[in-house]
Design a protein around this motif. Structure first.
Motif, PDB file in Angstrom:
ATOM      1  N   TYR A  58      20.875  -6.610   5.954  1.00  0.00           N
ATOM      2  CA  TYR A  58      21.852  -6.784   4.869  1.00  0.00           C
ATOM      3  C   TYR A  58      21.699  -8.134   4.164  1.00  0.00           C
ATOM      4  CZ  TYR A  58      24.531  -2.871   6.893  1.00  0.00           C
ATOM      5  OH  TYR A  58      24.924  -1.651   7.371  1.00  0.00           O
ATOM      6  N   GLY A  61      19.361  -8.526   0.346  1.00  0.00           N
ATOM      7  CA  GLY A  61      19.885  -8.374  -1.022  1.00  0.00           C
ATOM      8  C   GLY A  61      20.386  -9.724  -1.514  1.00  0.00           C
ATOM      9  N   GLY A  62      21.162 -10.414  -0.667  1.00  0.00           N
ATOM     10  CA  GLY A  62      21.698 -11.728  -1.025  1.00  0.00           C
ATOM     11  C   GLY A  62      20.576 -12.748  -1.196  1.00  0.00           C
ATOM     12  N   THR A  64      17.507 -12.089  -2.169  1.00  0.00           N
ATOM     13  CA  THR A  64      16.849 -11.815  -3.451  1.00  0.00           C
ATOM     14  C   THR A  64      17.691 -12.406  -4.589  1.00  0.00           C
ATOM     15  OG1 THR A  64      16.144  -9.733  -2.455  1.00  0.00           O
ATOM     16  CG2 THR A  64      15.794  -9.950  -4.811  1.00  0.00           C
ATOM     17  N   LEU A  65      19.004 -12.259  -4.463  1.00  0.00           N
ATOM     18  CA  LEU A  65      19.911 -12.782  -5.489  1.00  0.00           C
ATOM     19  C   LEU A  65      19.800 -14.305  -5.570  1.00  0.00           C
ATOM     20  CD1 LEU A  65      22.098 -11.934  -7.467  1.00  0.00           C
ATOM     21  CD2 LEU A  65      23.783 -12.192  -5.655  1.00  0.00           C
ATOM     22  N   MET A 117      10.665 -14.171  -3.894  1.00  0.00           N
ATOM     23  CA  MET A 117      11.670 -13.212  -4.369  1.00  0.00           C
ATOM     24  C   MET A 117      11.103 -11.787  -4.348  1.00  0.00           C
ATOM     25  SD  MET A 117      13.416 -13.071  -8.086  1.00  0.00           S
ATOM     26  CE  MET A 117      13.987 -11.527  -8.718  1.00  0.00           C
ATOM     27  N   LEU A 121      12.434  -8.806  -2.150  1.00  0.00           N
ATOM     28  CA  LEU A 121      12.834  -7.559  -2.824  1.00  0.00           C
ATOM     29  C   LEU A 121      12.206  -6.331  -2.157  1.00  0.00           C
ATOM     30  CD1 LEU A 121      14.355  -6.352  -5.185  1.00  0.00           C
ATOM     31  CD2 LEU A 121      12.378  -6.748  -6.622  1.00  0.00           C
ATOM     32  N   HIS A 124      14.132  -5.772   1.002  1.00  0.00           N
ATOM     33  CA  HIS A 124      15.448  -5.202   0.693  1.00  0.00           C
ATOM     34  C   HIS A 124      15.326  -3.706   0.358  1.00  0.00           C
ATOM     35  CE1 HIS A 124      19.436  -4.775  -0.916  1.00  0.00           C
ATOM     36  NE2 HIS A 124      19.037  -4.663  -2.171  1.00  0.00           N
ATOM     37  N   MET A 125      14.360  -3.400  -0.507  1.00  0.00           N
ATOM     38  CA  MET A 125      14.233  -2.010  -0.968  1.00  0.00           C
ATOM     39  C   MET A 125      13.883  -1.074   0.200  1.00  0.00           C
ATOM     40  SD  MET A 125      12.029  -0.587  -4.142  1.00  0.00           S
ATOM     41  CE  MET A 125      10.390  -0.838  -3.550  1.00  0.00           C
ATOM     42  N   VAL A 128      16.806  -0.760   2.799  1.00  0.00           N
ATOM     43  CA  VAL A 128      17.845   0.148   2.282  1.00  0.00           C
ATOM     44  C   VAL A 128      17.354   1.592   2.414  1.00  0.00           C
ATOM     45  CG1 VAL A 128      18.931   0.944   0.156  1.00  0.00           C
ATOM     46  CG2 VAL A 128      18.942  -1.472   0.687  1.00  0.00           C
ATOM     47  N   GLY A 133      20.612   3.788   2.938  1.00  0.00           N
ATOM     48  CA  GLY A 133      21.730   3.194   2.187  1.00  0.00           C
ATOM     49  C   GLY A 133      21.865   3.809   0.807  1.00  0.00           C
ATOM     50  N   GLY A 145      18.845  -0.314  -8.579  1.00  0.00           N
ATOM     51  CA  GLY A 145      17.936  -1.130  -7.765  1.00  0.00           C
ATOM     52  C   GLY A 145      16.481  -0.865  -8.133  1.00  0.00           C
ATOM     53  N   HIS A 226      24.650  -3.200 -10.463  1.00  0.00           N
ATOM     54  CA  HIS A 226      24.260  -3.092  -9.047  1.00  0.00           C
ATOM     55  C   HIS A 226      25.314  -3.768  -8.157  1.00  0.00           C
ATOM     56  CE1 HIS A 226      21.039  -2.323  -6.148  1.00  0.00           C
ATOM     57  NE2 HIS A 226      21.159  -3.544  -5.658  1.00  0.00           N
ATOM     58  N   ILE A 235      29.363  -1.999   1.864  1.00  0.00           N
ATOM     59  CA  ILE A 235      28.013  -1.761   2.406  1.00  0.00           C
ATOM     60  C   ILE A 235      28.082  -0.585   3.369  1.00  0.00           C
ATOM     61  CG2 ILE A 235      26.114  -2.816   3.690  1.00  0.00           C
ATOM     62  CD1 ILE A 235      26.430  -4.890   1.829  1.00  0.00           C
ATOM     63  N   SER A 236      27.063   0.264   3.304  1.00  0.00           N
ATOM     64  CA  SER A 236      27.103   1.483   4.129  1.00  0.00           C
ATOM     65  C   SER A 236      26.796   1.172   5.602  1.00  0.00           C
ATOM     66  CB  SER A 236      26.084   2.486   3.601  1.00  0.00           C
ATOM     67  OG  SER A 236      24.797   2.002   3.825  1.00  0.00           O
TER      68      SER A 236
HETATM   69  C1  HEM Z   1      16.910  -8.353  -8.218  1.00  0.00           C
HETATM   70  C2  HEM Z   1      16.964  -7.371  -7.363  1.00  0.00           C
HETATM   71  C3  HEM Z   1      18.114  -7.038  -6.416  1.00  0.00           C
HETATM   72  C4  HEM Z   1      19.185  -7.786  -6.008  1.00  0.00           C
HETATM   73  C5  HEM Z   1      19.514  -9.209  -6.405  1.00  0.00           C
HETATM   74  C6  HEM Z   1      19.973  -6.961  -5.103  1.00  0.00           C
HETATM   75  C7  HEM Z   1      21.130  -7.376  -4.458  1.00  0.00           C
HETATM   76  C8  HEM Z   1      21.827  -6.614  -3.529  1.00  0.00           C
HETATM   77  C9  HEM Z   1      22.897  -7.104  -2.670  1.00  0.00           C
HETATM   78  C10 HEM Z   1      23.427  -8.535  -2.676  1.00  0.00           C
HETATM   79  C11 HEM Z   1      23.307  -6.074  -1.894  1.00  0.00           C
HETATM   80  C12 HEM Z   1      24.388  -6.098  -0.807  1.00  0.00           C
HETATM   81  C13 HEM Z   1      23.791  -6.577   0.516  1.00  0.00           C
HETATM   82  C14 HEM Z   1      22.633  -5.764   1.034  1.00  0.00           C
HETATM   83  O1  HEM Z   1      22.785  -4.564   1.367  1.00  0.00           O
HETATM   84  O2  HEM Z   1      21.511  -6.330   1.092  1.00  0.00           O
HETATM   85  C15 HEM Z   1      22.549  -4.898  -2.273  1.00  0.00           C
HETATM   86  C16 HEM Z   1      22.729  -3.628  -1.769  1.00  0.00           C
HETATM   87  C17 HEM Z   1      21.997  -2.509  -2.157  1.00  0.00           C
HETATM   88  N1  HEM Z   1      20.850  -2.520  -2.902  1.00  0.00           N
HETATM   89 FE1  HEM Z   1      20.124  -4.127  -3.917  1.00  0.00          FE
HETATM   90  N2  HEM Z   1      19.372  -5.728  -4.984  1.00  0.00           N
HETATM   91  C18 HEM Z   1      18.221  -5.740  -5.760  1.00  0.00           C
HETATM   92  C19 HEM Z   1      17.307  -4.724  -5.857  1.00  0.00           C
HETATM   93  C20 HEM Z   1      17.401  -3.501  -5.219  1.00  0.00           C
HETATM   94  C21 HEM Z   1      16.374  -2.500  -5.143  1.00  0.00           C
HETATM   95  C22 HEM Z   1      14.958  -2.674  -5.700  1.00  0.00           C
HETATM   96  C23 HEM Z   1      16.915  -1.411  -4.506  1.00  0.00           C
HETATM   97  C24 HEM Z   1      16.286  -0.081  -4.166  1.00  0.00           C
HETATM   98  C25 HEM Z   1      15.332   0.458  -4.801  1.00  0.00           C
HETATM   99  C26 HEM Z   1      18.280  -1.726  -4.159  1.00  0.00           C
HETATM  100  C27 HEM Z   1      19.178  -0.853  -3.559  1.00  0.00           C
HETATM  101  C28 HEM Z   1      20.381  -1.237  -2.988  1.00  0.00           C
HETATM  102  C29 HEM Z   1      21.295  -0.339  -2.316  1.00  0.00           C
HETATM  103  C30 HEM Z   1      21.170   1.202  -2.206  1.00  0.00           C
HETATM  104  C31 HEM Z   1      22.309  -1.132  -1.790  1.00  0.00           C
HETATM  105  C32 HEM Z   1      23.514  -0.656  -0.961  1.00  0.00           C
HETATM  106  C33 HEM Z   1      23.122  -0.727   0.501  1.00  0.00           C
HETATM  107  C34 HEM Z   1      24.200  -0.271   1.440  1.00  0.00           C
HETATM  108  O3  HEM Z   1      25.344  -0.075   1.023  1.00  0.00           O
HETATM  109  O4  HEM Z   1      23.867  -0.118   2.616  1.00  0.00           O
HETATM  110  N3  HEM Z   1      18.529  -3.012  -4.571  1.00  0.00           N
HETATM  111  N4  HEM Z   1      21.638  -5.272  -3.254  1.00  0.00           N
END
Ligand code: HEM
Length: 377
Positions: A58, A61-62, A64-65, A117, A121, A124-125, A128, A133, A145, A226, A235-236
């Motif tokens: 988890y 995502g943070g 990457t941010l 980054m 990413l 993270h992808m 998830v 997720g 995402g 997002h 978060i799931s």
């Molecule tokens: C600049 C790019 C991105 C940033 C800054 C970002 C940021 C975040 C953050 C802060 C979270 C919440 C914490 C976590 O689960 O890690 C999150 C959740 C999520 N992200 Fe991203 N994300 C990015 C790209 C992506 C990509 C490329 C995907 C998938 C292809 C994606 C899919 C998801 C999903 C489905 C969740 C929900 C996960 C859950 O509820 O379990 N994200 N993202």
């Protein structure tokens, strides 16, 4: 540390907000009266994150941010001195590296952070993906995402050309040629990207506009959606835990989870400073369009798996141009990737979907294998 079992029943946020506001005084109350921050603060106080053996994922995502924010800050600083143009780009970067106080540090952090980054990413992808997720109701979080993933690759591709050095020039030539292999629209896409038939100063201007205006606007829009969706849905819990129906421990976001995130960001900042100081990003030699392409030219590591895929395809596949078939295959794979949540109906209905887990692992192994092969070949 404050650990609670299972999500406590949500209170009426407005009631909490009114209570919170009435307890505040001074600036907090003044701001609350004007901006109505109460419900937002109440939401943040109630926000929590599932805590289990997979929770480490988890943090990506943070992370990457955080690295995205570093990119924005250092990118704006570079803009004070960078000058796009075939006769000024390389010289302005040389000036930043040699004459501007701490310019070398800012540029090196920008380049290193871009790479970290993209690495974060990818993690993270795929995390998830493997934790499923993306399943309902988080389909749109996944879709935004994947679009962000493309935008980030676009940042990498467009930024690479900006120093206008020899390597970047030829890598852009090869990269845009690949775009040109798309059937029917390929030539139009190639001309649109290059601003003509060749890579010239016009291409540099276009890539600059993409890098500092168009992609940032799209990225901020997508990122807002997002993050908003994540706030709404929380978060799931991984499917494997959900199926066991065991009570899930939840960690309050503030301060417990957030402080852990801060530690990760602090470590990332230290790593960036060390990398930039010990291994400043090279500039190379100025681009000379008439010079022969440098031997063994390769794209950046995050494009190597795609490049390698196309490189070893036979010239003709079923009588069709090999590159064209490869580019079509990659485009179809990317399109399917966007629609994963709608294809994996089992996971959305709370059932196991081993075929999709196998797809995720195969993609990871393929990307790592091809990248290593491309690097050492
Ligand atoms: C600049 C790019 C991105 C940033 C800054 C970002 C940021 C975040 C953050 C802060 C979270 C919440 C914490 C976590 O689960 O890690 C999150 C959740 C999520 N992200 Fe991203 N994300 C990015 C790209 C992506 C990509 C490329 C995907 C998938 C292809 C994606 C899919 C998801 C999903 C489905 C969740 C929900 C996960 C859950 O509820 O379990 N994200 N993202």
């Amino acid at each position: 540390m404050n650990l609670e079992t299972t999500a406590p029943p949500r209170k009426n946020p407005d009631a909490g907000a009114r209570g919170a506001a009435s307890k505040r005084g001074g600036i907090a109350r003044w701001l609350d009266d004007r901006l109505g921050l109460g419900p937002l603060l109440a939401h943040l106080r109630e926000k929590d994150v599932p805590h289990h053996r997979h929770s480490v994922w988890y943090f990506f995502g943070g992370m990457t941010l955080f690295l995205f924010t570093v990119q924005v800050v250092t990118g704006i600083l570079l803009l004070f001195y960078y000058s796009p143009g075939a006769n000024s780009a390389f010289e302005s970067v040389q000036f930043i590296m040699g004459q501007v106080r701490f310019g070398w540090l800012v540029r090196s952090i920008h380049s290193w952070s871009a790479n970290l980054m993209i690495g974060s990413l990818f993690v993270h992808m795929f995390s998830v993906f493997l934790l499923k997720g993306y399943r309902a109701p988080r389909e749109l979080t996944w879709v935004t995402g994947v679009l962000l993933f493309f935008v980030v690759l676009g940042f990498g591709f467009s930024g690479y050309l900006l120093p206008w050095n020899q390597l970047a020039f030829f890598a852009t030539k090869v990269g845009t040629e690949i775009a040109g292999a798309i059937p029917i629209v390929g030539h139009t896409v190639l001309r649109l990207l290059r601003g003509g038939d060749d890579v010239t100063g016009v291409t540099l201007s276009r890539f600059f506009a993409l890098h500092v205006a168009i992609l940032p606007i799209v990225a901020v829009g997508l990122l807002s959606v997002h993050l908003l969706l994540i706030q709404r849905q929380g978060i799931s819990v991984p499917l494997s835990l959900e199926q066991r129906k065991a009570p899930v421990i939840r960690l309050p976001f503030f301060p417990d989870f957030f402080l852990r995130e801060l530690i990760g960001w602090y470590v990332a900042l230290a790593a960036l400073a060390a990398l930039a100081a010990l291994d400043p990003w090279p500039l190379g030699t100025k681009c000379d369009p008439l010079a022969p392409a440098p031997a063994g030219i390769k794209p950046e590591w995050f494009f190597l798996w795609l490049y390698q895929t196309l490189r070893y395809l036979p010239a003709k596949i079923l009588g069709l141009d090999g590159d064209m078939v490869g580019v079509c295959f990659i485009n179809v794979a990317f399109a399917l990737w966007i629609f994963i949540p709608f294809l994996d109906k089992k996971a959305s209905n709370g059932r196991r979907s081993p075929a999709f887990t196998a797809i995720g692992w195969s993609a990871i192994l393929y990307i790592i294998g091809m990248t290593l092969w491309g690097h050492f070949a």
